[in-house]
Each structure stands twice: as C-alpha cells, then as structure tokens.
Write a protein that holds these residues in place. Structure first.
Motif, PDB file in Angstrom:
ATOM      1  N   VAL A 116       0.855  -1.183   0.000  1.00 57.14           N
ATOM      2  CA  VAL A 116       0.000   0.000   0.000  1.00 57.14           C
ATOM      3  C   VAL A 116       0.891   1.233   0.000  1.00 57.14           C
ATOM      4  CG1 VAL A 116      -1.727   1.323   1.295  1.00 57.14           C
ATOM      5  CG2 VAL A 116      -1.828  -1.180   1.273  1.00 57.14           C
ATOM      6  N   ALA A 117       0.527   2.239  -0.787  1.00 54.65           N
ATOM      7  CA  ALA A 117       1.225   3.532  -0.798  1.00 54.65           C
ATOM      8  C   ALA A 117       0.162   4.618  -0.827  1.00 54.65           C
ATOM      9  CB  ALA A 117       2.155   3.649  -1.994  1.00 54.65           C
ATOM     10  N   SER A 118       0.005   5.315   0.292  1.00 52.90           N
ATOM     11  CA  SER A 118      -1.131   6.211   0.476  1.00 52.90           C
ATOM     12  C   SER A 118      -0.710   7.582   0.975  1.00 52.90           C
ATOM     13  CB  SER A 118      -2.105   5.584   1.483  1.00 52.90           C
ATOM     14  OG  SER A 118      -3.081   6.500   1.912  1.00 52.90           O
ATOM     15  N   SER A 119      -1.518   8.585   0.648  1.00 48.34           N
ATOM     16  CA  SER A 119      -1.296   9.937   1.157  1.00 48.34           C
ATOM     17  C   SER A 119      -1.663  10.062   2.631  1.00 48.34           C
ATOM     18  CB  SER A 119      -2.122  10.952   0.351  1.00 48.34           C
ATOM     19  OG  SER A 119      -1.634  11.064  -0.965  1.00 48.34           O
ATOM     20  N   SER A 120      -2.388   9.105   3.180  1.00 49.53           N
ATOM     21  CA  SER A 120      -2.795   9.161   4.582  1.00 49.53           C
ATOM     22  C   SER A 120      -1.608   8.932   5.507  1.00 49.53           C
ATOM     23  CB  SER A 120      -3.868   8.113   4.863  1.00 49.53           C
ATOM     24  OG  SER A 120      -5.063   8.404   4.175  1.00 49.53           O
ATOM     25  N   ASP A 121      -1.721   9.427   6.743  1.00 46.21           N
ATOM     26  CA  ASP A 121      -0.663   9.229   7.716  1.00 46.21           C
ATOM     27  C   ASP A 121      -0.687   7.790   8.238  1.00 46.21           C
ATOM     28  OD1 ASP A 121      -2.033   9.175  10.629  1.00 46.21           O
ATOM     29  OD2 ASP A 121      -3.125  10.543   9.315  1.00 46.21           O
ATOM     30  N   PRO A 122       0.415   7.309   8.815  1.00 47.58           N
ATOM     31  CA  PRO A 122       0.494   5.898   9.220  1.00 47.58           C
ATOM     32  C   PRO A 122      -0.580   5.471  10.209  1.00 47.58           C
ATOM     33  CG  PRO A 122       2.691   6.869   9.170  1.00 47.58           C
ATOM     34  CD  PRO A 122       1.719   7.999   8.950  1.00 47.58           C
ATOM     35  N   LEU A 134      -8.337  -5.598   6.389  1.00 50.45           N
ATOM     36  CA  LEU A 134      -7.444  -5.743   5.239  1.00 50.45           C
ATOM     37  C   LEU A 134      -5.959  -5.714   5.597  1.00 50.45           C
ATOM     38  CD1 LEU A 134      -9.258  -3.404   2.669  1.00 50.45           C
ATOM     39  CD2 LEU A 134      -9.509  -5.885   2.953  1.00 50.45           C
ATOM     40  N   LEU A 135      -5.618  -5.219   6.776  1.00 55.53           N
ATOM     41  CA  LEU A 135      -4.207  -5.032   7.112  1.00 55.53           C
ATOM     42  C   LEU A 135      -3.384  -6.317   6.979  1.00 55.53           C
ATOM     43  CD1 LEU A 135      -2.130  -2.942   8.033  1.00 55.53           C
ATOM     44  CD2 LEU A 135      -2.663  -3.569  10.398  1.00 55.53           C
ATOM     45  N   PRO A 136      -3.858  -7.487   7.464  1.00 58.91           N
ATOM     46  CA  PRO A 136      -3.041  -8.705   7.352  1.00 58.91           C
ATOM     47  C   PRO A 136      -2.752  -9.125   5.906  1.00 58.91           C
ATOM     48  CG  PRO A 136      -4.807  -8.998   8.955  1.00 58.91           C
ATOM     49  CD  PRO A 136      -5.107  -7.730   8.224  1.00 58.91           C
ATOM     50  N   LEU A 137      -3.542  -8.649   4.968  1.00 64.25           N
ATOM     51  CA  LEU A 137      -3.379  -9.053   3.571  1.00 64.25           C
ATOM     52  C   LEU A 137      -2.195  -8.370   2.901  1.00 64.25           C
ATOM     53  CD1 LEU A 137      -7.153  -9.020   2.539  1.00 64.25           C
ATOM     54  CD2 LEU A 137      -5.731 -11.013   3.063  1.00 64.25           C
ATOM     55  N   PHE A 138      -1.536  -7.445   3.611  1.00 62.29           N
ATOM     56  CA  PHE A 138      -0.378  -6.737   3.052  1.00 62.29           C
ATOM     57  C   PHE A 138       0.915  -7.036   3.799  1.00 62.29           C
ATOM     58  CE2 PHE A 138      -3.944  -4.424   1.339  1.00 62.29           C
ATOM     59  CZ  PHE A 138      -3.540  -4.220   0.027  1.00 62.29           C
ATOM     60  N   GLY A 139       0.872  -7.920   4.783  1.00 59.54           N
ATOM     61  CA  GLY A 139       2.088  -8.363   5.439  1.00 59.54           C
ATOM     62  C   GLY A 139       2.959  -7.244   5.986  1.00 59.54           C
ATOM     63  N   GLY A 140       2.335  -6.159   6.411  1.00 56.41           N
ATOM     64  CA  GLY A 140       3.103  -5.047   6.973  1.00 56.41           C
ATOM     65  C   GLY A 140       3.694  -4.101   5.952  1.00 56.41           C
ATOM     66  N   HIS A 141       3.456  -4.338   4.673  1.00 56.85           N
ATOM     67  CA  HIS A 141       4.033  -3.495   3.626  1.00 56.85           C
ATOM     68  C   HIS A 141       3.082  -2.332   3.315  1.00 56.85           C
ATOM     69  CE1 HIS A 141       7.031  -6.556   3.270  1.00 56.85           C
ATOM     70  NE2 HIS A 141       6.187  -7.454   2.777  1.00 56.85           N
ATOM     71  N   VAL A 142       3.074  -1.352   4.199  1.00 52.87           N
ATOM     72  CA  VAL A 142       2.181  -0.194   4.096  1.00 52.87           C
ATOM     73  C   VAL A 142       3.019   1.062   4.221  1.00 52.87           C
ATOM     74  CG1 VAL A 142       0.203   0.996   5.107  1.00 52.87           C
ATOM     75  CG2 VAL A 142       0.267  -1.511   5.095  1.00 52.87           C
ATOM     76  N   PHE A 143       2.975   1.929   3.189  1.00 56.67           N
ATOM     77  CA  PHE A 143       3.819   3.108   3.122  1.00 56.67           C
ATOM     78  C   PHE A 143       2.967   4.370   3.036  1.00 56.67           C
ATOM     79  CE2 PHE A 143       5.975  -0.445   0.971  1.00 56.67           C
ATOM     80  CZ  PHE A 143       7.014  -0.644   1.885  1.00 56.67           C
ATOM     81  N   SER A 144       3.407   5.399   3.755  1.00 53.46           N
ATOM     82  CA  SER A 144       2.661   6.650   3.861  1.00 53.46           C
ATOM     83  C   SER A 144       3.451   7.801   3.268  1.00 53.46           C
ATOM     84  CB  SER A 144       2.369   6.937   5.344  1.00 53.46           C
ATOM     85  OG  SER A 144       2.024   8.290   5.546  1.00 53.46           O
TER      86      SER A 144
END
Length: 231
Positions: A116-122, A134-144
C-alpha cells in the motif's frame, strides 16, 4: 464501466509488484474524509464547498492541502488543525467505514507481491485497514506520504515503496483512484490502472479524468482486477 486497454507492470507480462492506493481503492473512505475535511475547513474560515474539496483535494496529502488553502484563501490553519481533522475522521470511520466491495476476496487469491502507498498518515492507514480487516493481507508493507519529502502528485512515495520492496519501478503496477495519484505513478515510470468504483466518483467524467492523467485503463469493479492484470 471500463475504458482504455490492458497490460500490467510491463504490457504483456505480470508486474513484479502491485502498489495499491488505500482511500477510494481498498476502502470506501473518501466520501467520509471529504465531508470531514470540508466541515473542518469551514470551521476555520475557509469558504469552500464539498464539491470543490473533492475535485481539488482527493488523493492529496494534508500538507499539500493546507499549502493550497494558505495560497488560495489566505487562511493559515491553527496549531493542531491536522490532528483535529485526523481525529474527527477516525471517529467517523468507526461508525461508517467499509472496504470496497470485492477487495478482500481479490487480495486473498491474487498471486502478485503487493503493498500500500497512500497519502494518509500511518496511524490513519493502520486504523482504517484494521477496521476493514485488510491489514493482514499486506504483510506489513504499508507506506505513507509522511515517509517521503513530497506527496502525490510527485513520484516520491511510489519510488520509495518500490525501493523498499526491491522492485524496479518500470515493473510495478499502481492501482489509483485520483488524478494526483495517477500522475504520481506515471512520474515514477510506473504503469497505472484507474479505479472509479469508490463512492466519491459520482460524475461521468471519472474515466476521462483518470485516463487523461495517464491511466492505462479505468475499471469500476474491483473483482475484475485479476483478469485485467493477466491481460
């Protein structure tokens, strides 16, 4: 509704990495967020309506939004304003937020690496993705966008995500719902599919807007994504 022609990271091949925007792509948050932002801007004296906020600021980081407000309306936000908007939005999420239809099912079977790559804050990202499961479906790969110097429409966030994931930008596919997001992906040298299935896209030019910004195609049903990637 679908417009444009297919392909993935590189036309004719599967992408090495699929990068998902969050708001308006994974979660149907934009209608909620835009209402809360409009009300809070009105509260500090900015004479702006919901349609204008939606048209100008969908997919844009809070830092960029407040810079535009200061330049265009001469209003400087009081200390703590961004935190107040964030808290107000999160309260509304608790009552109203849902995932985009079909997202969990698609992500549960999609074989491609993803982030995930989002304009929202972490904090907001984590909260929203947790609320919708949905968070577990990205394995911690979430970028702000808070992790880079410049938010969308600049390419920094997508390039950062690709670097962290060890992917060549030219082999990435981005799924975006906003014009700034599409422009950011194209500036990063990435292929991008426009998604117009979120509740904030209520006007007919949605496909034209996203195609005009550089999307390879536009689709409005998330369940179609696997076949579009495979095309």
């Amino acid at each position: 509704m679908e417009a444009g022609m297919g392909g993935s990271g590189r036309p004719g091949t599967r992408p090495d990495l699929v990068i998902f925007d969050c708001d308006g792509v994974l979660i149907d948050s934009e209608p909620i967020s835009l209402v809360r932002l409009t009300d809070n801007l009105n509260r500090i004296g900015v004479p702006i309506d919901l349609d204008t906020v939606a048209r100008r600021f969908t997919g844009t980081s809070m830092t960029s939004i407040m810079a535009h407000i200061a330049a265009d309306y001469g209003v400087t936000a009081p200390a703590g304003f961004a935190d107040e908007v964030r808290a107000d939005t999160l309260r509304a999420f608790e009552a109203e937020l849902t995932a985009i239809a079909g997202v969990a099912e698609v992500l549960g079977t999609l074989p491609d690496r993803r982030c995930v790559a989002s304009s929202s804050d972490p904090a907001r990202l984590s909260h929203a993705l947790t609320l919708t499961g949905l968070l577990p479906l990205f394995g911690g790969h979430v970028f702000s966008a808070s992790m880079v110097k410049r938010g969308k429409p600049f390419p920094d966030l997508f390039l950062y995500a690709a670097e962290r994931m060890g992917a060549d930008p030219g082999a990435c596919l981005v799924i975006e719902d906003s014009v700034p997001g599409v422009r950011a992906a194209r500036a990063a040298g990435m292929r991008v599919f426009g998604f117009s299935g979120g509740g904030h896209w209520r006007h007919d030019p949605a496909a034209a807007d996203l195609l005009g910004a550089g999307a390879a195609l536009v689709f409005d049903e998330f369940r179609r994504l696997p076949e579009l990637i495979a095309a």
